[in-house]
Write an enzyme that holds these catalytic residues in place. Sequence first.
Site, PDB file in Angstrom:
ATOM      1  N   GLY A 165       3.810   0.911   3.766  1.00 47.53           N
ATOM      2  CA  GLY A 165       4.753   1.929   4.242  1.00 47.53           C
ATOM      3  C   GLY A 165       6.056   1.208   4.507  1.00 47.53           C
ATOM      4  N   HIS A 216       7.527   3.644  12.534  1.00 47.33           N
ATOM      5  CA  HIS A 216       7.636   2.174  12.612  1.00 47.33           C
ATOM      6  C   HIS A 216       8.552   1.764  13.772  1.00 47.33           C
ATOM      7  CE1 HIS A 216       6.937   1.951   7.968  1.00 47.33           C
ATOM      8  NE2 HIS A 216       5.795   1.768   8.598  1.00 47.33           N
ATOM      9  N   LEU A 272       9.459  -3.515   5.433  1.00 42.86           N
ATOM     10  CA  LEU A 272       9.012  -3.305   4.057  1.00 42.86           C
ATOM     11  C   LEU A 272       7.561  -3.735   3.914  1.00 42.86           C
ATOM     12  CD1 LEU A 272      12.157  -4.787   2.202  1.00 42.86           C
ATOM     13  CD2 LEU A 272      11.807  -2.457   3.066  1.00 42.86           C
ATOM     14  N   ARG A 328       3.977   6.225  -1.711  1.00 46.28           N
ATOM     15  CA  ARG A 328       4.801   7.382  -1.332  1.00 46.28           C
ATOM     16  C   ARG A 328       6.123   7.357  -2.102  1.00 46.28           C
ATOM     17  NH1 ARG A 328       4.288   5.913   4.684  1.00 46.28           N
ATOM     18  NH2 ARG A 328       2.082   6.328   5.060  1.00 46.28           N
ATOM     19  N   ARG A 352      -2.040   2.783  20.078  1.00 50.89           N
ATOM     20  CA  ARG A 352      -0.963   3.200  19.187  1.00 50.89           C
ATOM     21  C   ARG A 352      -1.119   4.703  18.932  1.00 50.89           C
ATOM     22  NH1 ARG A 352      -0.485   2.613  12.774  1.00 50.89           N
ATOM     23  NH2 ARG A 352       1.628   3.365  12.616  1.00 50.89           N
ATOM     24  N   ASN A 355      -5.789   0.591  17.621  1.00 49.60           N
ATOM     25  CA  ASN A 355      -5.097   1.417  16.641  1.00 49.60           C
ATOM     26  C   ASN A 355      -6.177   2.199  15.893  1.00 49.60           C
ATOM     27  OD1 ASN A 355      -3.664   2.505  14.547  1.00 49.60           O
ATOM     28  ND2 ASN A 355      -2.753   0.583  13.858  1.00 49.60           N
ATOM     29  N   GLU A 404       3.561  -5.529  16.148  1.00 50.75           N
ATOM     30  CA  GLU A 404       3.475  -4.250  16.854  1.00 50.75           C
ATOM     31  C   GLU A 404       2.424  -4.288  17.964  1.00 50.75           C
ATOM     32  OE1 GLU A 404       4.259  -0.958  13.575  1.00 50.75           O
ATOM     33  OE2 GLU A 404       3.497  -2.799  12.720  1.00 50.75           O
TER      34      GLU A 404
HETATM   35  P1  AMP Z   1       1.894  -4.371   5.134  1.00 50.52           P
HETATM   36  O1  AMP Z   1       1.765  -2.880   4.959  1.00 50.52           O
HETATM   37  O2  AMP Z   1       2.942  -4.761   6.114  1.00 50.52           O
HETATM   38  O3  AMP Z   1       0.584  -5.049   5.352  1.00 50.52           O
HETATM   39  O4  AMP Z   1       2.436  -4.933   3.719  1.00 50.52           O
HETATM   40  C1  AMP Z   1       1.737  -4.760   2.511  1.00 50.52           C
HETATM   41  C2  AMP Z   1       2.658  -5.180   1.352  1.00 50.52           C
HETATM   42  O5  AMP Z   1       3.118  -6.510   1.592  1.00 50.52           O
HETATM   43  C3  AMP Z   1       1.983  -5.168   0.000  1.00 50.52           C
HETATM   44  O6  AMP Z   1       2.821  -4.571  -0.972  1.00 50.52           O
HETATM   45  C4  AMP Z   1       1.800  -6.645  -0.299  1.00 50.52           C
HETATM   46  O7  AMP Z   1       1.905  -6.913  -1.671  1.00 50.52           O
HETATM   47  C5  AMP Z   1       2.946  -7.297   0.437  1.00 50.52           C
HETATM   48  N1  AMP Z   1       2.609  -8.690   0.799  1.00 50.52           N
HETATM   49  C6  AMP Z   1       1.706  -9.083   1.715  1.00 50.52           C
HETATM   50  N2  AMP Z   1       1.617 -10.447   1.755  1.00 50.52           N
HETATM   51  C7  AMP Z   1       2.479 -10.901   0.830  1.00 50.52           C
HETATM   52  C8  AMP Z   1       2.844 -12.209   0.349  1.00 50.52           C
HETATM   53  N3  AMP Z   1       2.295 -13.299   0.865  1.00 50.52           N
HETATM   54  N4  AMP Z   1       3.778 -12.282  -0.624  1.00 50.52           N
HETATM   55  C9  AMP Z   1       4.335 -11.172  -1.123  1.00 50.52           C
HETATM   56  N5  AMP Z   1       4.027  -9.911  -0.734  1.00 50.52           N
HETATM   57  C10 AMP Z   1       3.118  -9.778   0.223  1.00 50.52           C
END
Ligand code: AMP
Length: 400
Positions: free
Chosen positions: A212, A180, A209, A241, A91, A7, A384
């Site tokens: 992004g 996504h 969620l 965003r 990717r 990636n 992914e």
């Molecule tokens: P990602 O882009 O999928 O890596 O997700 C990032 C988001 O997930 C951020 O807003 C983090 O605060 C949230 N996040 C990651 N790990 C945790 C966790 N263990 N508990 C709550 N939120 C999390």
Amino acid sequence: MKVLVLNSGSSSIKYQLFNMEEESVLARGIVERIGIEDSFLEQENIEGEELLWQEDVADHSQGISLVIDALQDEKKGVLENMDEINALGHRVVHGGEKFADSVLITSEVVEKIEEVSELAPLHNPPNLAGIKECQRLMPDKPQVGVFDTAFHQTMPEEAYIYALPYEYYQKYGIRRYGFHGTSHKFVSRRAAELMDKALEELKIITCHLGNGASVAAVDQGRSVDTSMGLTPLEGLVMGTRCGDIDPAIVPFLQKKEGLEPEEVDSIMNKESGLLGISGISNDSRDVSEAAQQGNKRARLAAKVFNYRVKKYIGAYAAAMGGTDAIVFTAGIGENDGAIRAAILENLEFLGFKLDETKNNTRGEEIEISTPGSRVKVFAIPTNEELVIARDTAKILENRE
Ligand code: AMP
């Protein structure tokens, strides 16, 4: 069969080496700060052994060479030589209307990716740099492109056409593409497996969620709508965003603040969302913590985030004439039970009841609705990289 998944971002290269027989990850790593000072490579192998190399990495060419060296490192590497790798999976963020599935990369495919790069000027050029570098270093290895937009190519016109003069769609390809896709595809299929039902029987709403974020409506296994648009800016409130706003705000802000188009674009992409409302952080954990401590803007940011997801779930249930399952995935969706509960509050009329104990689980594949619920709600960790590795292996097998 061994597949290396890459990636390539603007200043980083993330990678995972899969052994496809067991679908195990032999090594995973990242080269960070490419073209910036203090660049480094970090890698962890299947034994949990870590490697950290702090070295200047001027461009993607050096970055990929470093990945190859790390995978073959005498002590903590996992390969004797690169011949052990059967294929590479890349990717690619934007496939425009040209790619509705993963493809074997040929010179014609590279040209087509270049043609749609205008639609993703920040993402496609580094993706392509990674591909071209691998082609140069490993000319005999098959390479496969897996597109974030591909899964959403099944959307009907009424979901992807914007109500602008039609000529802009024809001239510039301005339409909803969605992103996504690899994640929405993976978790919707997994939900069907967990429900022990055929995808063709199911209407599923998938909520990715993370920093992004996007929601997709998956009817009979096909994406029929999704919240991101021409770019990943539309839809949900994200880390930085803004998601959906009245488009008239853009010229209004340009006039009031004397901003250039690129400056407004940067504000909407990098200074808005959870960070913009809260003024604290783009990270939902920081925002939740501040909200719990009584910070009003952090509380507001969390409420706006949750409300927007709730609205999209309702909209997609309407679009599909109901839903059989709601799936949460990515950093927030997989881990944050409090946010899931807040989003689902008052949505019970759709046909589920939340199991509060199960909903407190983090990072696990789990059904979080009660057993008697007609509509099932799941938290499903996305993967992914595994999808990219599987698509690459499948294309390779079909070719042989
Ligand atoms: P990602 O882009 O999928 O890596 O997700 C990032 C988001 O997930 C951020 O807003 C983090 O605060 C949230 N996040 C990651 N790990 C945790 C966790 N263990 N508990 C709550 N939120 C999390």
